[in-house]
Design a protein around this motif. Structure first.
Motif, PDB file in Angstrom:
ATOM      1  N   GLU A   5      -9.771  -4.309  -0.758  1.00  0.00           N
ATOM      2  CA  GLU A   5     -10.464  -3.031  -0.618  1.00  0.00           C
ATOM      3  C   GLU A   5      -9.976  -2.354   0.657  1.00  0.00           C
ATOM      4  N   TRP A   6      -9.552  -1.097   0.529  1.00  0.00           N
ATOM      5  CA  TRP A   6      -9.147  -0.284   1.683  1.00  0.00           C
ATOM      6  C   TRP A   6     -10.198   0.805   1.854  1.00  0.00           C
TER       7      TRP A   6
ATOM      8  N   THR B 173      -6.052  -8.789  -4.305  1.00  0.00           N
ATOM      9  CA  THR B 173      -6.646  -7.449  -4.338  1.00  0.00           C
ATOM     10  C   THR B 173      -7.395  -7.222  -3.030  1.00  0.00           C
TER      11      THR B 173
ATOM     12  N   LYS C 204      -4.008   9.789   2.377  1.00  0.00           N
ATOM     13  CA  LYS C 204      -3.155  10.138   1.234  1.00  0.00           C
ATOM     14  C   LYS C 204      -2.370  11.418   1.511  1.00  0.00           C
TER      15      LYS C 204
ATOM     16  N   SER D 281     -10.230  -0.204  -4.046  1.00  0.00           N
ATOM     17  CA  SER D 281      -9.778  -1.563  -4.272  1.00  0.00           C
ATOM     18  C   SER D 281      -8.411  -1.527  -4.969  1.00  0.00           C
ATOM     19  N   ILE D 282      -7.403  -2.139  -4.351  1.00  0.00           N
ATOM     20  CA  ILE D 282      -6.033  -1.990  -4.852  1.00  0.00           C
ATOM     21  C   ILE D 282      -5.398  -3.377  -4.999  1.00  0.00           C
TER      22      ILE D 282
ATOM     23  N   HIS E 264       1.765   1.722  -3.512  1.00  0.00           N
ATOM     24  CA  HIS E 264       0.626   2.288  -4.242  1.00  0.00           C
ATOM     25  C   HIS E 264       0.552   3.799  -4.005  1.00  0.00           C
TER      26      HIS E 264
ATOM     27  N   ILE F  71       0.850  -1.208   0.000  1.00  0.00           N
ATOM     28  CA  ILE F  71       0.000   0.000   0.000  1.00  0.00           C
ATOM     29  C   ILE F  71       0.876   1.244   0.000  1.00  0.00           C
TER      30      ILE F  71
ATOM     31  N   THR G  70      -2.657  -5.815  -2.412  1.00  0.00           N
ATOM     32  CA  THR G  70      -2.369  -5.096  -1.160  1.00  0.00           C
ATOM     33  C   THR G  70      -3.019  -5.787   0.046  1.00  0.00           C
TER      34      THR G  70
END
Ligand code: SF4
Length: 362
Positions: A273-274, A271, A320, A279-280, A177, A174, A283
């Motif tokens: 979901e955070w 994959t 972020k 959805s990444i 990402h 993450i 991670t």
């Protein structure tokens, strides 16, 4: 700060504050990726002691906060609709689902029990052979190995009424990402010591080189954090982008290979979901096919997320580095620990709860 614990020693802390001031020549944005560090920073008022050029950003450092709404909805369904015994850490109970939280589901008759160790699930499943038992398995690499151990033990003991609802997150992926996002404006990162103690440092070496971001492995006491910030700023000022480890008393370069072996035996990258980030790919961790019998979603045929309500919480922007808790319009007004709108106000590691508890918000 106390004198008895060297990592809370006020004199050493003051020296580090002075050292940070003496080496800082320009603005830097430093991200912590650990709720424990965010709480320590707020509790010891460290941000106010730093040069005004240094801004601390709070990244995705709390697994409770990033567990998706639909996973909480699934947990509620397992407890209410399927009458399973749902086992959860206490922090999860007040995190809002689409309509309500697990605490409300418990008051509606759901058999929802707080556990202090995932291993308790084995005993509870054995004591209730005629009930389905679901372990709400959340966490980072720090807790994923013990959840993996539960699966291995359940398999060994032929426990067939136990399954896992997983929300297991992988920290280095993450961070990668976030580093790849065009609007990610962070100069240096404090890598969470407890995660590094498991994963080791090799992934961070790669990221430091690829993204020109220095990483400092950082602990949780005030002196640890100031030392982490100092080491990070020093690298930035000298245009160095390496991984440094002032938390070597707990973290070795190779990490905990036994824990990683157990984790990788039971789970595979997937994959994830955070909550707040979306959805990444790659991670998170999901059960390997050979252990799919322990997958609660598969067992209860809840493979698709239920519809979730749009949230007014801006936790994703905070993670972020684009906002702070205090810039959220709901902070301390519509969103308070006793009436949370988002997970970061609930969890003991949530950054909004830290700001609310330790900083003036009137
Ligand atoms: S104050 Fe509440 S609504 Fe705002 S970001 Fe924090 S948890 Fe979300």
């Amino acid at each position: 700060m106390s004198l008895s614990n060297p990592y809370r020693n006020a004199e050493y802390g003051e020296k580090l504050v002075k050292a940070i001031h003496s080496v800082t020549t320009r603005p830097w944005r430093i991200m912590d990726v650990c709720g424990g560090q965010a709480h320590a920073i707020a509790k010891y008022n460290l941000e106010d002691r730093l040069p005004k050029e240094i801004q601390i950003i709070h990244g995705p450092g709390c697994p409770v906060c990033v567990t998706p709404q639909y996973t909480i909805d699934s947990a509620i369904q397992f407890a209410l609709k399927h009458q399973a015994i749902l086992l959860s850490f206490g922090d999860m109970l007040r995190v809002p689902g689409s309509d309500y939280d697990l605490l409300k589901a418990k008051s509606m008759g759901g058999d929802i029990r707080i556990i202090y160790s995932p291993l308790d699930a084995l005993r509870i499943a054995q004591e209730n052979p005629h009930r389905e038992v679901v372990l709400f398995a959340i966490g980072f690499e720090t807790t994923a190995p013990i959840h993996a151990q539960v699966v291995l033990e359940a398999d060994r003991l032929s426990i067939r009424n136990l399954s896992l609802l997983t929300a297991l997150f992988a920290v280095p992926p993450i961070i990668e990402h976030l580093c790849s996002l065009p609007d990610f404006k962070v100069d240096g990162i404090l890598a969470a010591g407890h995660v590094c103690a498991i994963t080791g440092l090799s992934e961070y070496n790669r990221l430091a080189e690829q993204y020109h971001i220095p990483f400092t492995v950082t602990g949780f006491e005030p002196v640890d954090i100031l030392l982490g910030i100092y080491t990070n700023i020093l690298q930035l000022e000298r245009k160095r982008y390496n991984v440094e480890n002032p938390y070597a008393r707990m973290v070795s370069h190779g990490g905990n290979s036994k824990a990683m072996t157990v984790l990788n035996k039971v789970f595979q990258p997937a994959t994830q979901e955070w909550r707040g980030l979306g959805s990444i790919p790659m991670t998170g961790f999901t059960l390997r096919r050979s252990f799919s019998a322990f997958d609660a979603c598969r067992r209860f045929k809840t493979l698709h997320p239920v519809n979730c309500k749009k949230e007014s919480c801006i936790a994703g922007e905070i993670m972020k580095g684009l906002a702070t808790p205090k810039s959220c319009p709901h902070f301390a007004i519509g969103c308070r620990p006793e009436l949370p709108l988002g997970a970061p106000m609930v969890s003991s590691e949530g950054v909004c709860a830290a700001y609310y508890r330790y900083r003036k918000h009137a």
